[in-house]
Scaffold this motif. Structure first.
Motif, short mmCIF file in Angstrom:
data_model
loop_
_atom_site.label_atom_id
_atom_site.label_comp_id
_atom_site.label_asym_id
_atom_site.label_seq_id
_atom_site.Cartn_x
_atom_site.Cartn_y
_atom_site.Cartn_z
N GLN A 183 0.86 -1.18 0.00
CA GLN A 183 0.00 0.00 0.00
C GLN A 183 0.90 1.23 0.00
O GLN A 183 1.86 1.32 0.78
CB GLN A 183 -0.90 0.01 1.24
N TYR A 184 0.58 2.20 -0.87
CA TYR A 184 1.45 3.37 -0.99
C TYR A 184 0.65 4.53 -1.55
O TYR A 184 0.02 4.42 -2.61
CB TYR A 184 2.62 3.05 -1.92
N SER A 185 0.68 5.65 -0.85
CA SER A 185 -0.01 6.85 -1.32
C SER A 185 0.51 8.04 -0.53
O SER A 185 1.31 7.88 0.40
CB SER A 185 -1.53 6.74 -1.13
N THR A 208 2.23 -0.83 -6.69
CA THR A 208 1.58 -0.24 -5.52
C THR A 208 0.05 -0.28 -5.62
O THR A 208 -0.51 -0.10 -6.69
CB THR A 208 2.03 1.21 -5.34
N PRO A 211 -3.47 3.81 -4.37
CA PRO A 211 -2.77 5.08 -4.55
C PRO A 211 -3.62 6.30 -4.23
O PRO A 211 -3.09 7.39 -4.03
CB PRO A 211 -2.39 5.05 -6.03
N LEU A 279 -2.06 10.31 -8.08
CA LEU A 279 -1.56 9.20 -8.89
C LEU A 279 -0.18 9.51 -9.46
O LEU A 279 0.72 8.66 -9.46
CB LEU A 279 -2.54 8.87 -10.00
N VAL A 282 2.63 9.13 -6.81
CA VAL A 282 3.03 7.74 -6.54
C VAL A 282 3.84 7.19 -7.71
O VAL A 282 4.87 6.53 -7.51
CB VAL A 282 1.80 6.85 -6.28
N ARG A 283 3.40 7.45 -8.92
CA ARG A 283 4.07 6.93 -10.11
C ARG A 283 5.55 7.31 -10.12
O ARG A 283 6.40 6.52 -10.54
CB ARG A 283 3.39 7.51 -11.35
N VAL A 288 9.08 2.37 -7.91
CA VAL A 288 7.74 2.02 -8.39
C VAL A 288 7.79 1.60 -9.85
O VAL A 288 8.20 2.38 -10.71
CB VAL A 288 6.76 3.20 -8.20
N VAL A 291 1.54 1.33 -10.99
CA VAL A 291 0.55 1.76 -10.00
C VAL A 291 -0.76 1.05 -10.31
O VAL A 291 -1.28 1.15 -11.42
CB VAL A 291 0.35 3.29 -10.05
#
Length: 339
Positions: A183-185, A208, A211, A279, A282-283, A288, A291
């Motif tokens: 989980q990543y945001s 991930t 996001p 988004l 995170v990208r 990463v 996503v």
């Protein structure tokens, strides 16, 4: 279309992965019937993306069936990822990461997906029941050697668990993990301290999930404003289930809403949406590879893909880095800005 190698492997994956958790009409989280799911899949692949992510547990297996039928005539151009661990029956050997359960689970997923092989096979979570990690990694290596699985991954592992798994594979001369699903945001950056650096050192690319912070980072929710009853958070807050109510309250914190507000300000400067900014952030983070977005409608997919094409300037990314720092201070594993 931009593709990246998945971790320390030659598999090329698109910057967007299509999460299929909502595909199907079975179970509490299901909200996308097969005709709409097929439209989403068709549009996703037509845009040049190639990864579809599902799991044997999603909508009671219905998700895998929908994905399999949708890509049957273009199987070799699609990277299918699925997962195993969660219960598939009432018996003690119908769950976990034992050789007994993984072998049964893989065969069932292959049948539902109507395919001879799975591109990325994930351990959905660590097995605390006592199964030795050596047994798990040896079993997974056997799947790769048989041709039924091509690459291996894990989801929701800690840094220490990643190391244990990679060492177990190395000791046996087997196949290591090349993918990690965390989980990543902007509102969930805990993985940056230890998990991201560990994944990078051990050759795992990040795929991930969540996001948009379960919808908090869409900009729909505001501080001191009661969520609309039909919204996701509104439904959770109204739920008689204590766990659902508590989860919503934990998401709608002052900190999280402040982060969403700042993402909204950045979006206004760029003439785009809050979700697109979240988004894009995170990208661009270190490590990463892709996503995962989980749309329930074709419109949501189109909005998500637009966000992953957004050019987020370094100075605006730095603003988001600052406002979203974890409450216990800056993370130790990553630089302040990933741009």
């Amino acid at each position: 279309m931009h593709y990246s190698p998945l971790g320390r492997s030659g598999l090329q994956v698109s910057r967007a992965s299509l999460g299929a958790m909502n595909f199907g009409t079975s179970g509490h989280v299901a909200s996308c019937d097969e005709p709409e799911a097929r439209r989403i899949i068709d549009a996703f692949l037509a845009a040049g993306n190639n990864v579809i992510d599902t799991a044997d547990r999603y909508t009671g297996g219905e998700s895998e069936g929908i994905v399999g039928r949708a890509v049957r005539d273009r199987r070799d151009s699609v990277v299918i990822a699925t997962k195993a661990f969660l219960p598939q029956g009432d018996g003690p050997n119908h769950r976990g990461l034992s050789r007994a359960h993984l072998t049964r689970a893989l065969e069932a997923s292959l049948r539902r997906l109507d395919t001879d092989y799975i591109d990325i096979y994930y351990c959905h979570q660590w097995d605390y029941s006592g199964t030795p990690i050596e047994e798990t990694m040896a079993t997974l290596d056997g799947f790769v050697r048989s041709g039924k699985v091509r690459y291996l991954g894990c989801s929701n592992f800690t840094a220490a668990q990643l190391v244990e798994a990679q060492w177990a594979a190395a000791r046996a001369g087997g196949t290591p993990f090349v993918a990690l699903q965390p989980q990543y945001s902007l509102i969930s950056r805990v993985i940056e301290a230890e998990i991201v650096p560990t994944a990078q050192r051990h050759g795992l690319g990040l795929m991930t999930w969540s996001p948009l912070g379960s919808g908090v980072l869409t900009g729909r929710y505001k501080e001191n404003v009661t969520p609309e009853p039909e919204s996701r958070m509104g439904r959770l807050l109204a739920s008689p289930a204590p766990q659902a109510n508590r989860w919503a309250r934990e998401l709608l914190t002052e900190r999280n809403l402040r982060i969403a507000e700042e993402a909204g300000k950045v979006a206004a400067e760029l003439g785009t949406t809050t979700a697109a900014v979240a988004l894009a952030w995170v990208r661009d983070r270190p490590g990463v590879s892709s996503v995962i977005v989980g749309p329930r409608t074709l419109e949501q997919l189109e909005q998500n893909l637009a966000g992953l094409d957004l050019d987020l300037p370094k100075e605006l990314a730095a603003r988001l880095d600052e406002v979203s720092q974890p409450e216990n201070g800056p993370v130790n594993g990553l630089p302040a800005s990933a741009a």
